[in-house]
Design an enzyme around this catalytic site. Sequence first.
Site, PDB file in Angstrom:
ATOM      1  N   CYS A  49      38.779  35.684  40.055  1.00  0.00           N
ATOM      2  CA  CYS A  49      38.668  37.017  39.435  1.00  0.00           C
ATOM      3  C   CYS A  49      39.168  37.035  37.992  1.00  0.00           C
ATOM      4  O   CYS A  49      38.886  37.975  37.254  1.00  0.00           O
ATOM      5  CB  CYS A  49      39.419  38.042  40.273  1.00  0.00           C
ATOM      6  SG  CYS A  49      38.656  38.244  41.878  1.00  0.00           S
TER       7      CYS A  49
ATOM      8  N   ASN B 121      34.076  44.696  43.989  1.00  0.00           N
ATOM      9  CA  ASN B 121      34.649  43.550  43.277  1.00  0.00           C
ATOM     10  C   ASN B 121      33.562  42.483  43.107  1.00  0.00           C
ATOM     11  O   ASN B 121      33.161  41.856  44.080  1.00  0.00           O
ATOM     12  CB  ASN B 121      35.838  43.010  44.084  1.00  0.00           C
ATOM     13  CG  ASN B 121      36.541  41.849  43.392  1.00  0.00           C
ATOM     14  OD1 ASN B 121      36.058  41.315  42.400  1.00  0.00           O
ATOM     15  ND2 ASN B 121      37.681  41.454  43.928  1.00  0.00           N
TER      16      ASN B 121
ATOM     17  N   HIS C  69      40.231  44.181  35.829  1.00  0.00           N
ATOM     18  CA  HIS C  69      39.421  43.637  36.916  1.00  0.00           C
ATOM     19  C   HIS C  69      39.339  44.691  38.019  1.00  0.00           C
ATOM     20  O   HIS C  69      40.333  45.359  38.327  1.00  0.00           O
ATOM     21  CB  HIS C  69      40.070  42.354  37.436  1.00  0.00           C
ATOM     22  CG  HIS C  69      39.448  41.844  38.683  1.00  0.00           C
ATOM     23  ND1 HIS C  69      38.089  41.613  38.787  1.00  0.00           N
ATOM     24  CD2 HIS C  69      39.978  41.544  39.899  1.00  0.00           C
ATOM     25  CE1 HIS C  69      37.828  41.184  40.004  1.00  0.00           C
ATOM     26  NE2 HIS C  69      38.948  41.134  40.702  1.00  0.00           N
TER      27      HIS C  69
END
Length: 336
Positions: free
Chosen positions: A119, A290, A260
Amino acid sequence: MNNNKKFNAVITGIGMYVPEKVLTNQDFVDIYGLETSDEWITSRTGIKERRILEHGATSDLAAGAAKDLLAHSKVKAEEIDCIIVATVTPDMMFPATACIVQHKIGATNAWGFDLEAACSGFLFALQTGASIVESGRYKKVLVIGADKMSTIVDYTDRNNCILFGDAASAVLLEPGDDLEYGIVDSVLKVDGSGSPYLHMKAGGSLNPPSIETVTNKMHYLYQEGKTVFKYAVTGMADISVEIMERNNLKADDITYLIPHQANLRIIDATAERMGLTREKVTINIDRYGNTTAATIPMCMCEYYRAGKIKKGDNLILSAFGAGYTWGATYVKWSID
Ligand code: UT7
């Protein structure tokens, strides 16, 4: 910060690609028969829906984002010097997805490589691309965050499958004379002691593919959500405050935190530690979930195209992910 730089790497183009198919929270109940609900997913994560690429691979998402960038830019594919693809879902173990993207977009003069930092992948790739530009050797570096998370998510595991989606986004880095603009500063970290809590067990040299690895579901993403959540809240907030302090930025100086998009509660905790209100935080987790390496550039792209990010704006990009990997980057936006 490097005060001896002759020029900065600046973002001169941006693009994104999301597949058409939408998977809603209710679909997990209706299609996959999971014991979950829109209410649980929304309140625990902030996610309402995510996109799924039904046919194709990560390189198709990445090439889609690159083509979108080029369609909004005067730069031609053959002018690109280097392509960096941040991903945890490469098309295959090798060749690098960057090679496949190079071919798909016709970047006939480019070299390139993949970078894997989960990520935090986009932030790691952005700093790597900036360093390549600042070296003076290459002028046009395409940095892409792309992940087809639907290929490594177990749709019988309600703890994890609700979190992820497929997407890609890309930025073009070029040299800029004004040292105030561009990728001003980055703080990046890894801590491998976090690897037991978020990883994919098989497919690499430790556990090569076998009937056993498939039977034991070792090719799926494994996450201990509660543990990662705890580290992510502290890690993202600490590093975001660190980059503010070392660049003498107060909350009022920051136009947007571009975090993020893993969980709205992690985003809120980071913003609170930085002294920022929700209005100063870019959020699209509700529509995409995500998307790993794609979340940050995709937020940046949507907010820029909506006219909310303007030349001279101070942006703090911040991420936490598997590894553990985490980081924050200070960008002064340079496109009119
Ligand atoms: O991007 C990379 C970094 N990753 C992250 O940042 C993700 C970090 N983790 C998270 O975002 C959160 O931990 C989750 C969203 C994954 C889980 O939220 P939580 O508040 O930590 O829930 P939990 O894991 O403590 O689970 C609470 C309960 C459990 O039931 P019991 O054991 O208390 O009876 C779970 O089984 O919620 C249950 N649960 C669900 N219930 C309905 C877990 N998933 C679901 C679900 N629907 N989808």
